[in-house]
Scaffold this active site. Sequence first.
Site, PDB file in Angstrom:
ATOM      1  CE1 TYR A 117      -4.327   0.635  -0.303  1.00  0.00           C
ATOM      2  CE2 TYR A 117      -4.347  -1.519   0.743  1.00  0.00           C
ATOM      3  CZ  TYR A 117      -4.995  -0.533   0.017  1.00  0.00           C
ATOM      4  OH  TYR A 117      -6.281  -0.715  -0.396  1.00  0.00           O
ATOM      5  CD  GLU A 129      -4.660   4.565   0.962  1.00  0.00           C
ATOM      6  OE1 GLU A 129      -4.318   4.723   2.146  1.00  0.00           O
ATOM      7  OE2 GLU A 129      -5.794   4.196   0.630  1.00  0.00           O
ATOM      8  CG  ASP A 143      -7.400  10.979 -24.408  1.00  0.00           C
ATOM      9  OD1 ASP A 143      -6.355  10.298 -24.371  1.00  0.00           O
ATOM     10  OD2 ASP A 143      -8.526  10.509 -24.153  1.00  0.00           O
ATOM     11  CB  THR A 185      -3.676   4.360 -22.507  1.00  0.00           C
ATOM     12  OG1 THR A 185      -3.153   4.443 -23.838  1.00  0.00           O
ATOM     13  CG2 THR A 185      -5.172   4.632 -22.538  1.00  0.00           C
ATOM     14  CE  LYS A 213      -5.976   2.661 -25.709  1.00  0.00           C
ATOM     15  NZ  LYS A 213      -7.078   3.635 -25.809  1.00  0.00           N
ATOM     16  NE  ARG A 257      -5.041  -3.968 -20.472  1.00  0.00           N
ATOM     17  CZ  ARG A 257      -5.398  -3.539 -21.693  1.00  0.00           C
ATOM     18  NH1 ARG A 257      -6.250  -2.558 -21.828  1.00  0.00           N
ATOM     19  NH2 ARG A 257      -4.903  -4.095 -22.769  1.00  0.00           N
TER      20      ARG A 257
HETATM   21  C1  PLP Z   1      -8.168   3.919 -25.027  1.00  0.00           C
HETATM   22  C2  PLP Z   1      -8.556   5.329 -24.784  1.00  0.00           C
HETATM   23  C3  PLP Z   1      -8.960   5.770 -23.517  1.00  0.00           C
HETATM   24  C4  PLP Z   1      -9.278   4.835 -22.385  1.00  0.00           C
HETATM   25  O1  PLP Z   1      -8.307   4.018 -21.922  1.00  0.00           O
HETATM   26  P1  PLP Z   1      -8.648   2.773 -20.951  1.00  0.00           P
HETATM   27  O2  PLP Z   1      -7.322   2.378 -20.457  1.00  0.00           O
HETATM   28  O3  PLP Z   1      -9.354   1.771 -21.775  1.00  0.00           O
HETATM   29  O4  PLP Z   1      -9.523   3.298 -19.844  1.00  0.00           O
HETATM   30  C5  PLP Z   1      -9.183   7.116 -23.343  1.00  0.00           C
HETATM   31  N1  PLP Z   1      -9.050   7.990 -24.356  1.00  0.00           N
HETATM   32  C6  PLP Z   1      -8.697   7.597 -25.588  1.00  0.00           C
HETATM   33  C7  PLP Z   1      -8.567   8.617 -26.670  1.00  0.00           C
HETATM   34  C8  PLP Z   1      -8.462   6.258 -25.850  1.00  0.00           C
HETATM   35  O5  PLP Z   1      -8.140   5.882 -27.091  1.00  0.00           O
END
Ligand code: PLP
Length: 421
Positions: free
Chosen positions: A54, A56, A201, A228, A231, A237
């Site tokens: 933990y 936090e 994003d 994220t 990707k 993840r």
């Molecule tokens: C994949 C994605 C997310 C979300 O990611 P998760 O890990 O699945 O919650 C948010 N914004 C964009 C643009 C994405 O492509």
Amino acid sequence: MNSYHHIEKEDPELFTALDGEENRQAEGLELIPSENYVSRAVKEAMASSLTNKYAEGYPGKRYYGGQEFTDAVETLAIERAKKLFGAAYANVQPLGGANANIAMYMALLEPGDTVLGMDLSHGGHLTHGHPVTYLTKIFNFVRYGMKDVETGEIDYDDMCRVAKEVRPKIILAGFSAYPRELEYVKFIEIAREVGALAVMDIAHIAGLIAGKVAKNPFDYGFDVMTTTTHKTLRGPRGGMILTRESEDIAKKIDKAVFPGFQGGPHMHQIAAKAVSFHEALHPSFALYAKQIIANTHAMEKVFKAHAIRMITGGSDNHLLLLDAWKSFGISGGEAESLLDRAGITLNKNTIADDTRKPMDPSGIRLGTPAITTRGLREPESARVASLMVEILTKRDDITVEHVKKEVRNLALAHPIPESFI
Ligand SMILES: *Cc1c(COP(=O)(O)O)cnc(C)c1O
């Protein structure tokens, strides 16, 4: 391949499923543009004893004792993230991309405030204000979109007009299914004019930015980036929030992530992020990112030669969006399952101005990050595109079987690598 001796002995039922997934990943070709394969080093971190701890709070400011090593781990992740993206501050605790966006909204908005974001059917993400999300009960989401679906040009005049009308607190850029680069200068101009923060994003293209084959929104003045890590960035993840320069914003973000929204950080995941950032800082990662784009172009060329309709006419990044309905006379869902039968995995996707329903839309979305990790280059990528066209055109069992064989051979000839440095 991984071995799961302990699971096999202790929990044979679960082992069967795990083993099945290992084989599926090894023998099929992964074209889902949001997926990738991580290195053994990243997996080791994910499986480490840090999951027991933990922590936090933040480095130097924790609620529990015993943080000597967790502080070192999180500090490494933060410093590497800052270096990778040219940020002044990084919060590496968000558990995923959705969490990162929710925490970002909570940090920068009051309930009822307005966000101007990309139309979801034009490539935006669920967390950018889809009515099925809880977010839309708290904040007000307004849309901008493409002016021309055939070129992908965003309607910046309309964006400016709407922004002046609704006075958003945030102008949100970024996408899950948009194959072009955005004109960041225009976003910043409009954001500054209406006094909004500019947030990007970068979930999909983080690896392309880190590998310097896509523009970095921070160079254009964006205030915050969410992402994220799993990707194109090829980490575990997870999610992350980066702040360009404002300490005030960074403090709000830290508070929003913890204790505002999340509980104890997943330190094993943060360690894995640190490992993947280390890999992404290595010169070989820039070559990987470059190859992702070259492979997309190789596929694009094949689709163009077959007169297949691509939304925005092609791609500047790692993904392509095809109109299966106009090109082959089948829905995106049918295309997805036909290709699945041959070991090619991708996803059905809504396209702009789709005439079909969201559950079975017209489009399919595909991308090259995972096959590039496996070492496929332009000729192999072009071959995969040709195989796709063959299946989607002929659609008979004999074709599916023959493609399946070739896909398996291609996959086995390019095994998932164990390390990237
Ligand atoms: C994949 C994605 C997310 C979300 O990611 P998760 O890990 O699945 O919650 C948010 N914004 C964009 C643009 C994405 O492509």
